[in-house]
Design a protein around this motif. Structure first.
Motif, mmCIF file in Angstrom:
data_model
loop_
_atom_site.group_PDB
_atom_site.id
_atom_site.type_symbol
_atom_site.label_atom_id
_atom_site.label_comp_id
_atom_site.label_asym_id
_atom_site.label_seq_id
_atom_site.Cartn_x
_atom_site.Cartn_y
_atom_site.Cartn_z
ATOM 1 N N LYS A 133 0.482 -1.362 -0.008
ATOM 2 C CA LYS A 133 0.094 -0.061 -0.030
ATOM 3 C C LYS A 133 0.991 1.303 0.029
ATOM 4 O O LYS A 133 0.480 2.447 -0.451
ATOM 5 C CB LYS A 133 -0.822 -0.064 1.334
ATOM 6 N N ASN A 163 -8.687 1.281 -0.351
ATOM 7 C CA ASN A 163 -7.870 0.430 -0.863
ATOM 8 C C ASN A 163 -8.057 0.436 -2.483
ATOM 9 O O ASN A 163 -7.531 -0.365 -3.017
ATOM 10 C CB ASN A 163 -8.196 -1.019 -0.344
ATOM 11 N N GLU A 181 -7.775 -2.908 -6.640
ATOM 12 C CA GLU A 181 -7.732 -3.023 -5.142
ATOM 13 C C GLU A 181 -6.679 -3.355 -4.710
ATOM 14 O O GLU A 181 -5.764 -4.479 -4.698
ATOM 15 C CB GLU A 181 -8.584 -4.420 -4.527
ATOM 16 N N TRP A 182 -5.800 -2.347 -3.833
ATOM 17 C CA TRP A 182 -4.490 -2.511 -3.340
ATOM 18 C C TRP A 182 -4.447 -2.717 -2.012
ATOM 19 O O TRP A 182 -4.896 -1.999 -1.156
ATOM 20 C CB TRP A 182 -4.064 -1.093 -3.492
ATOM 21 N N LYS A 183 -3.953 -3.843 -1.716
ATOM 22 C CA LYS A 183 -3.730 -4.469 -0.100
ATOM 23 C C LYS A 183 -2.338 -4.252 0.175
ATOM 24 O O LYS A 183 -1.283 -4.106 -0.808
ATOM 25 C CB LYS A 183 -4.279 -5.701 0.101
ATOM 26 N N GLU A 184 -1.715 -4.888 1.342
ATOM 27 C CA GLU A 184 -0.521 -4.931 1.793
ATOM 28 C C GLU A 184 0.224 -5.921 1.064
ATOM 29 O O GLU A 184 1.433 -5.721 0.769
ATOM 30 C CB GLU A 184 -0.384 -5.191 3.271
#
Length: 293
Positions: A133, A163, A181-184
């Motif tokens: 992220k 996200n 969708e941008w997650k860790e």
């Protein structure tokens, strides 16, 4: 009157006199014996009284001395009894704090175990989730890429919320709207539309339905499909030099297509190289040539 003969009356009188004398002698003897018995009784009474009085006095003295001795003994005994009681109480008081620290130590040991497990979990997450992220675009911007030195492609970052990142890719006459969708630990395309009529911000009401394509997946560490090549790379572009760049290698289509993508903190994708080794093989090298925020 015959010689030697005595009338019966005289004989009777003589006998009476003799009896009287015997009685008188007995009476005289009785007074001498009575004083003896009285004296004996007095001596007997006197002796016990003296003997009784003496023990009573001794008993009184012993009693007084016993009481005098008993009082210190009782005081000493009380003190001695109280002292052990206090000593026993003290170990209990001392034992209680010792037990409480033991409980605290056990609680702390339990807390340490939980923390250790949490740390291990965190380390595991850090190993698998690389903090992608941080490489999200930090806001709307326009990035221009030059493919193979002659074809231009424009990446418009329309909106960023939570996200999700909405972008519009224009390549010649082709327009593609995507929501990422941008997650860790992953980056995935969760919405895609070709040549949309409206490309304005749709994130305010957007809800993902399905995953269209996974661009990066580092949740399982390095795998045959995804591998973190570098997390502190330095990439030189026509725009600027980017530090702390993460480079991800991905393999698709049965191993025929190998892609290297470079993401810069706060900007996102800044470089992409694609190599297709299939029947219709090709190579693509996209370089960032312009960045406008």
């Amino acid at each position: 009157m015959r010689k030697g003969w005595m009338p019966a009356s005289v004989l009777f009188i003589a006998l009476l006199s003799a009896c009287s004398e015997d009685v008188d002698k007995a009476d005289q003897l009785e007074p001498s014996e009575e004083p003896t018995e009285e004296a004996a009784e007095e001596e007997t009474d006197a002796a016990p009284e003296s003997e009784t009085e003496a023990p009573e006095e001794e008993a009184q003295e012993d009693t007084e001395s016993g009481e005098a001795a008993a009082e210190p003994a009782e005081e000493d005994g009380t003190a001695e009894e109280e002292a052990p009681a206090e000593e026993e109480a003290q170990p209990e008081e001392e034992g209680t704090p010792e037990e409480e620290p033991a409980a605290e130590e056990e609680a702390e040991a339990g807390d340490d175990s939980v923390n250790a497990a949490g740390d291990k979990a965190s380390e595991s997450e850090e190993e698998t989730n690389v903090g992608l992220k941080a490489y999200m675009p930090d806001g709307p911007m326009t990035k221009t890429f030059l493919q193979n030195g002659e074809y231009e492609a424009t990446y418009d970052i329309v909106a960023v919320k939570g996200n999700f990142v909405q972008r519009v890719i224009t390549f010649g006459d082709m327009v593609t709207l995507q929501v990422l969708e941008w997650k860790e630990g992953s980056i995935a395309v969760v919405y895609e539309e070709y040549n949309p009529k409206d490309t304005s911000n749709m994130l305010d009401t957007f809800e993902p339905v399905e995953t269209i394509n996974v661009l990066v997946d580092a949740t399982k560490g390095d795998t045959d499909q995804f591998q973190i090549v570098d997390q502190k790379a330095t990439v030189q572009s026509d725009v600027q030099t980017f530090d702390n760049v993460i480079i991800v290698r991905s393999v698709s289509q049965g191993g025929n297509v190998i892609t290297l993508q470079s993401y810069a903190p706060g900007v996102g994708l800044i470089d992409e190289q694609i190599e297709d080794n299939g029947d219709n093989g090709y190579e693509v090298d996209s370089k960032l040539t312009a960045l406008k925020k």
